[in-house]
Design a protein around this motif. Structure first.
Motif, PDB file in Angstrom:
ATOM      1  N   ALA A 165      -2.198 -11.338  -5.093  1.00  0.00           N
ATOM      2  CA  ALA A 165      -3.253 -11.144  -4.094  1.00  0.00           C
ATOM      3  C   ALA A 165      -3.067  -9.835  -3.338  1.00  0.00           C
ATOM      4  O   ALA A 165      -4.035  -9.111  -3.064  1.00  0.00           O
ATOM      5  CB  ALA A 165      -3.276 -12.320  -3.117  1.00  0.00           C
ATOM      6  N   ALA A 166      -1.833  -9.506  -2.995  1.00  0.00           N
ATOM      7  CA  ALA A 166      -1.556  -8.253  -2.291  1.00  0.00           C
ATOM      8  C   ALA A 166      -1.828  -7.057  -3.189  1.00  0.00           C
ATOM      9  O   ALA A 166      -2.376  -6.037  -2.750  1.00  0.00           O
ATOM     10  CB  ALA A 166      -0.109  -8.236  -1.802  1.00  0.00           C
ATOM     11  N   VAL A 167      -1.454  -7.178  -4.444  1.00  0.00           N
ATOM     12  CA  VAL A 167      -1.634  -6.079  -5.396  1.00  0.00           C
ATOM     13  C   VAL A 167      -3.117  -5.804  -5.628  1.00  0.00           C
ATOM     14  O   VAL A 167      -3.575  -4.652  -5.580  1.00  0.00           O
ATOM     15  CB  VAL A 167      -0.922  -6.391  -6.721  1.00  0.00           C
ATOM     16  N   LEU A 204       3.690  -2.737  -9.603  1.00  0.00           N
ATOM     17  CA  LEU A 204       3.797  -3.426  -8.315  1.00  0.00           C
ATOM     18  C   LEU A 204       4.182  -4.891  -8.484  1.00  0.00           C
ATOM     19  O   LEU A 204       4.993  -5.421  -7.714  1.00  0.00           O
ATOM     20  CB  LEU A 204       2.474  -3.298  -7.556  1.00  0.00           C
ATOM     21  N   LEU A 205       3.623  -5.553  -9.475  1.00  0.00           N
ATOM     22  CA  LEU A 205       3.984  -6.953  -9.721  1.00  0.00           C
ATOM     23  C   LEU A 205       5.466  -7.069 -10.089  1.00  0.00           C
ATOM     24  O   LEU A 205       6.157  -7.991  -9.632  1.00  0.00           O
ATOM     25  CB  LEU A 205       3.116  -7.545 -10.833  1.00  0.00           C
ATOM     26  N   ALA A 206       5.945  -6.137 -10.912  1.00  0.00           N
ATOM     27  CA  ALA A 206       7.348  -6.174 -11.322  1.00  0.00           C
ATOM     28  C   ALA A 206       8.282  -5.961 -10.134  1.00  0.00           C
ATOM     29  O   ALA A 206       9.417  -6.440 -10.132  1.00  0.00           O
ATOM     30  CB  ALA A 206       7.612  -5.112 -12.389  1.00  0.00           C
ATOM     31  N   ARG A 207       7.798  -5.283  -9.114  1.00  0.00           N
ATOM     32  CA  ARG A 207       8.627  -4.994  -7.936  1.00  0.00           C
ATOM     33  C   ARG A 207       8.548  -6.107  -6.894  1.00  0.00           C
ATOM     34  O   ARG A 207       9.141  -5.988  -5.826  1.00  0.00           O
ATOM     35  CB  ARG A 207       8.198  -3.654  -7.345  1.00  0.00           C
ATOM     36  N   GLY A 208       7.824  -7.166  -7.201  1.00  0.00           N
ATOM     37  CA  GLY A 208       7.827  -8.326  -6.319  1.00  0.00           C
ATOM     38  C   GLY A 208       6.686  -8.400  -5.333  1.00  0.00           C
ATOM     39  O   GLY A 208       6.746  -9.196  -4.393  1.00  0.00           O
ATOM     40  N   TYR A 225       0.836  -1.201   0.000  1.00  0.00           N
ATOM     41  CA  TYR A 225       0.000   0.000   0.000  1.00  0.00           C
ATOM     42  C   TYR A 225       0.872   1.253   0.000  1.00  0.00           C
ATOM     43  O   TYR A 225       0.615   2.200  -0.759  1.00  0.00           O
ATOM     44  CB  TYR A 225      -0.917   0.000   1.220  1.00  0.00           C
ATOM     45  N   GLU A 226       1.914   1.245   0.797  1.00  0.00           N
ATOM     46  CA  GLU A 226       2.829   2.395   0.829  1.00  0.00           C
ATOM     47  C   GLU A 226       3.539   2.558  -0.509  1.00  0.00           C
ATOM     48  O   GLU A 226       3.760   3.674  -0.976  1.00  0.00           O
ATOM     49  CB  GLU A 226       3.846   2.231   1.963  1.00  0.00           C
ATOM     50  N   ARG A 249      -8.584  -1.216  -2.670  1.00  0.00           N
ATOM     51  CA  ARG A 249      -8.609  -0.213  -1.597  1.00  0.00           C
ATOM     52  C   ARG A 249      -8.415   1.192  -2.163  1.00  0.00           C
ATOM     53  O   ARG A 249      -9.118   2.138  -1.766  1.00  0.00           O
ATOM     54  CB  ARG A 249      -7.520  -0.546  -0.581  1.00  0.00           C
ATOM     55  N   LEU A 250      -7.495   1.341  -3.077  1.00  0.00           N
ATOM     56  CA  LEU A 250      -7.243   2.641  -3.691  1.00  0.00           C
ATOM     57  C   LEU A 250      -8.430   3.108  -4.529  1.00  0.00           C
ATOM     58  O   LEU A 250      -8.769   4.297  -4.536  1.00  0.00           O
ATOM     59  CB  LEU A 250      -5.987   2.575  -4.563  1.00  0.00           C
ATOM     60  N   ALA A 251      -9.067   2.174  -5.235  1.00  0.00           N
ATOM     61  CA  ALA A 251     -10.228   2.523  -6.049  1.00  0.00           C
ATOM     62  C   ALA A 251     -11.396   2.961  -5.169  1.00  0.00           C
ATOM     63  O   ALA A 251     -12.098   3.933  -5.484  1.00  0.00           O
ATOM     64  CB  ALA A 251     -10.627   1.337  -6.922  1.00  0.00           C
ATOM     65  N   GLU A 252     -11.608   2.255  -4.081  1.00  0.00           N
ATOM     66  CA  GLU A 252     -12.700   2.600  -3.167  1.00  0.00           C
ATOM     67  C   GLU A 252     -12.533   3.994  -2.566  1.00  0.00           C
ATOM     68  O   GLU A 252     -13.511   4.702  -2.328  1.00  0.00           O
ATOM     69  CB  GLU A 252     -12.789   1.560  -2.049  1.00  0.00           C
ATOM     70  N   SER A 253     -11.292   4.395  -2.356  1.00  0.00           N
ATOM     71  CA  SER A 253     -11.026   5.717  -1.777  1.00  0.00           C
ATOM     72  C   SER A 253     -10.862   6.800  -2.846  1.00  0.00           C
ATOM     73  O   SER A 253     -10.629   7.962  -2.519  1.00  0.00           O
ATOM     74  CB  SER A 253      -9.764   5.672  -0.905  1.00  0.00           C
ATOM     75  N   GLY A 254     -10.972   6.413  -4.115  1.00  0.00           N
ATOM     76  CA  GLY A 254     -10.871   7.382  -5.205  1.00  0.00           C
ATOM     77  C   GLY A 254      -9.465   7.765  -5.587  1.00  0.00           C
ATOM     78  O   GLY A 254      -9.261   8.685  -6.390  1.00  0.00           O
ATOM     79  N   LEU A 255      -8.465   7.070  -5.061  1.00  0.00           N
ATOM     80  CA  LEU A 255      -7.078   7.409  -5.372  1.00  0.00           C
ATOM     81  C   LEU A 255      -6.658   6.898  -6.746  1.00  0.00           C
ATOM     82  O   LEU A 255      -5.691   7.407  -7.330  1.00  0.00           O
ATOM     83  CB  LEU A 255      -6.147   6.870  -4.289  1.00  0.00           C
TER      84      LEU A 255
END
Length: 209
Positions: free
Chosen positions: A89-91, A81-85, A60-61, A97-103
């Motif tokens: 499921a985490a991605v 994010l996938l390329a960074r490991g 998330y950070e 979460r980001l979509a729900e908050s409008g980010l």
């Protein structure tokens, strides 16, 4: 169960290969906490979920850090994010979460991209290709592209044609018109807009036919 066939570490990411499952990239930090070695038998889905739980805060950070640099579509952020490991499921949980908050908002991203394009001499087809490359859905792209109406595209095509006109000054009229038309088409304008723009700027010019 799957068998680990290879573990390779590169630039802070461990790449795990399996005999009967897709490879998995895991950040080295989290892999060290949940290590595997070649020859180990593992339930890949279960392992990935365990890693996802360990990555929850970090991913998330990392996503917020990427968004601080520039706006991104859901697909762009997923790829990064996938390329960074960070495991899938985490991605996906983070993206939700980001979509729900409008980010992250692909529809709003598409609208902003089209607004910027509307101020430039660029065609709707080129804008559509750009949106598609960024993972924007056809529905969101179509909705945003509605603001590029025929009148706007005609004006943009003429502006582009005027900018390109002198490039073909040394060509015979027929060849020059063809090259100008092709250049406008490469910029994403429809052939109707191209023909109208070429006719308008060529007639306004004093070249010999």
């Amino acid at each position: 169960m799957s068998t680990v066939t290879e573990v390779r570490a590169f630039r802070g990411v461990a790449r795990l290969s399996f005999d009967d499952a897709a490879p998995l990239k895991v950040r080295l930090k989290h892999f060290k906490a949940l290590p595997l070695a070649a020859g180990d038998d593992v339930d890949v889905e279960e392992y990935s979920l365990r890693v996802a739980e360990a990555q929850r805060a970090d991913v998330y950070e990392a996503a917020l850090g990427s968004l601080d640099l520039c706006a991104r579509t859901r697909q762009e952020l997923r790829r990064s994010l996938l390329a960074r490991g960070y495991v899938p499921a985490a991605v996906e949980a983070t993206l939700d979460r980001l979509a729900e908050s409008g980010l992250i908002d692909d529809r709003r991203y598409a609208e902003r991209a089209v607004e910027v394009s509307a101020a430039r001499p660029v065609g709707a087809y080129a804008v559509r290709r750009k949106l598609r490359a960024k993972g924007i859905s056809e529905e969101d792209a179509e909705r945003a592209l509605d603001m590029l109406d025929d009148a706007q595209q005609a004006e943009a095509a003429q502006a582009a044609a005027r900018g390109l006109l002198r490039r073909y000054a040394g060509h015979p009229a027929r060849e020059g018109r063809a090259k100008l038309s092709q250049a406008l088409a490469r910029r994403g304008f429809s052939w109707d807009a191209v023909r109208a723009a070429v006719d308008a700027v060529w007639e306004a010019d004093d070249w010999d036919e």
